[in-house]
Design an enzyme around this catalytic site. Structure first.
Site, PDB file in Angstrom:
ATOM      1  N   GLY A 153       0.674  -1.293  -0.026  1.00 45.37           N
ATOM      2  CA  GLY A 153       0.146   0.045   0.253  1.00 45.37           C
ATOM      3  C   GLY A 153       0.773   1.194  -0.185  1.00 45.37           C
ATOM      4  N   GLU A 170       3.999   4.096   5.705  1.00 43.28           N
ATOM      5  CA  GLU A 170       2.735   3.227   5.706  1.00 43.28           C
ATOM      6  C   GLU A 170       1.625   3.992   4.890  1.00 43.28           C
ATOM      7  OE1 GLU A 170       1.380   0.671   5.415  1.00 43.28           O
ATOM      8  OE2 GLU A 170       0.958  -0.278   7.263  1.00 43.28           O
ATOM      9  N   ASP A 171       0.705   3.262   4.480  1.00 42.87           N
ATOM     10  CA  ASP A 171      -0.544   3.922   3.602  1.00 42.87           C
ATOM     11  C   ASP A 171      -1.203   4.619   4.776  1.00 42.87           C
ATOM     12  OD1 ASP A 171      -1.142   1.343   4.483  1.00 42.87           O
ATOM     13  OD2 ASP A 171      -2.040   0.835   2.518  1.00 42.87           O
ATOM     14  N   ASP A 206      -4.215   2.627  11.089  1.00 42.06           N
ATOM     15  CA  ASP A 206      -5.984   2.079  11.678  1.00 42.06           C
ATOM     16  C   ASP A 206      -5.846   1.703  12.894  1.00 42.06           C
ATOM     17  OD1 ASP A 206      -8.466   1.470  10.993  1.00 42.06           O
ATOM     18  OD2 ASP A 206      -8.101  -0.333  10.155  1.00 42.06           O
ATOM     19  N   VAL A 260     -11.200   3.257   2.669  1.00 44.95           N
ATOM     20  CA  VAL A 260     -10.896   4.314   1.421  1.00 44.95           C
ATOM     21  C   VAL A 260      -9.947   3.442   0.629  1.00 44.95           C
ATOM     22  CG1 VAL A 260     -11.133   6.384   2.520  1.00 44.95           C
ATOM     23  CG2 VAL A 260      -9.113   5.200   2.991  1.00 44.95           C
TER      24      VAL A 260
HETATM   25  P1  IMP Z   1      -3.941  -1.519  11.250  1.00 40.03           P
HETATM   26  O1  IMP Z   1      -2.905  -2.578  11.591  1.00 40.03           O
HETATM   27  O2  IMP Z   1      -5.363  -1.804  11.647  1.00 40.03           O
HETATM   28  O3  IMP Z   1      -3.240  -0.051  11.660  1.00 40.03           O
HETATM   29  O4  IMP Z   1      -4.125  -1.629   9.670  1.00 40.03           O
HETATM   30  C1  IMP Z   1      -3.284  -1.031   8.813  1.00 40.03           C
HETATM   31  C2  IMP Z   1      -3.391  -1.873   7.476  1.00 40.03           C
HETATM   32  O5  IMP Z   1      -4.993  -2.166   7.260  1.00 40.03           O
HETATM   33  C3  IMP Z   1      -2.984  -0.904   6.309  1.00 40.03           C
HETATM   34  O6  IMP Z   1      -1.742  -1.058   6.079  1.00 40.03           O
HETATM   35  C4  IMP Z   1      -3.853  -1.120   5.225  1.00 40.03           C
HETATM   36  O7  IMP Z   1      -3.552  -2.245   4.560  1.00 40.03           O
HETATM   37  C5  IMP Z   1      -5.247  -1.883   6.202  1.00 40.03           C
HETATM   38  N1  IMP Z   1      -6.363  -0.727   6.078  1.00 40.03           N
HETATM   39  C6  IMP Z   1      -6.885  -0.184   7.006  1.00 40.03           C
HETATM   40  N2  IMP Z   1      -7.658   0.721   6.723  1.00 40.03           N
HETATM   41  C7  IMP Z   1      -7.731   0.581   5.319  1.00 40.03           C
HETATM   42  C8  IMP Z   1      -8.749   1.398   4.426  1.00 40.03           C
HETATM   43  O8  IMP Z   1      -9.551   1.987   4.685  1.00 40.03           O
HETATM   44  N3  IMP Z   1      -8.598   0.863   3.032  1.00 40.03           N
HETATM   45  C9  IMP Z   1      -7.651   0.011   2.592  1.00 40.03           C
HETATM   46  N4  IMP Z   1      -6.756  -0.381   3.526  1.00 40.03           N
HETATM   47  C10 IMP Z   1      -6.909  -0.276   4.918  1.00 40.03           C
HETATM   48 MG    MG Z   2      -0.980  -2.014   3.924  1.00 41.37          MG
END
Ligand code: IMP
Ligand code: MG
Length: 183
Positions: free
Chosen positions: A41, A106-107, A110, A160
């Site tokens: 991403g 990182e993209d 979350d 998104v």
């Molecule tokens: P975390 O471990 O929950 O912080 O997740 C981060 C990862 O979840 C990101 O690198 C994305 O790959 C994926 N992700 C979380 N939200 C979205 C979104 O709205 N669209 C696409 N990918 C997402």
């Molecule tokens: Mg990702």
């Protein structure tokens, strides 16, 4: 999927990414840095961000995936998905990070589970400094207390796509960041 609404336009992204690059340039004046992009991403964000940083820089990439069976994208959109938080490394960095300035790119930030895990992995490489650059941040979704050092945009709890972000591996090449409607 036809019904994608633009949340952040390509012009807004370009402006903010150039500001972030200038900020990094100021913070690390006279030093060199390693950008570590989180596959896949962050690839587009990293390539734009790096071109706004006026410092000696190298690139590296790291890969992660979650354990557990992700539901279908449709179900995940409707009902959400709570991973166990257990993340595994699918690709480690190629170069030594010891005593280097490392910026993880990182993209989206979350729940914070992925970057909390990656921080631990990268700290084991004993960098001089470790910073997080995230294009997007959904603070309302956080499960672990983690903040980005360089954050492009804080967004509400929407799914998104575009500018690197995917839905079932699609839409990464959209130039704008768009909201996928929850049916
Ligand atoms: P975390 O471990 O929950 O912080 O997740 C981060 C990862 O979840 C990101 O690198 C994305 O790959 C994926 N992700 C979380 N939200 C979205 C979104 O709205 N669209 C696409 N990918 C997402
Ligand atoms: Mg990702």
């Amino acid at each position: 999927m036809t019904d994608l609404k633009v949340l952040i336009s390509r012009e807004e992204i370009a402006k903010r990414v150039s500001e972030m690059g200038a900020e990094i340039t100021r913070d690390f004046k006279g030093q060199s840095i390693i950008f570590v992009g989180v596959l896949k991403g962050a690839a587009i964000f990293l390539s734009d961000l790096a071109r706004h940083v006026r410092l000696d820089a190298t690139f590296d990439f790291i890969g992660v995936s979650s354990y557990g069976n992700r539901p279908s994208p449709q179900k995940e959109l409707k009902d959400g998905w709570d991973s166990t938080g257990e993340v595994k490394l699918t690709k480690d960095v190629d170069q030594s990070m010891q005593d280097k300035n490392v910026i993880v790119v990182e993209d989206i930030l979350d729940t914070g589970l992925t970057l909390t895990y990656l921080r631990k992995v990268l700290l084991a490489h004993q960098p001089r400094t470790l910073r997080i650059a995230a294009l997007l941040d959904k603070p309302s979704r956080r499960k672990l207390p983690l903040e980005g050092d360089y954050v492009g945009f804080k967004i509400p709890d929407e799914f998104v796509v575009g500018y690197g972000l995917d839905y079932a591996e699609k839409y990464r090449n959209l130039p704008d960041i768009c909201v996928v409607p929850r049916q």
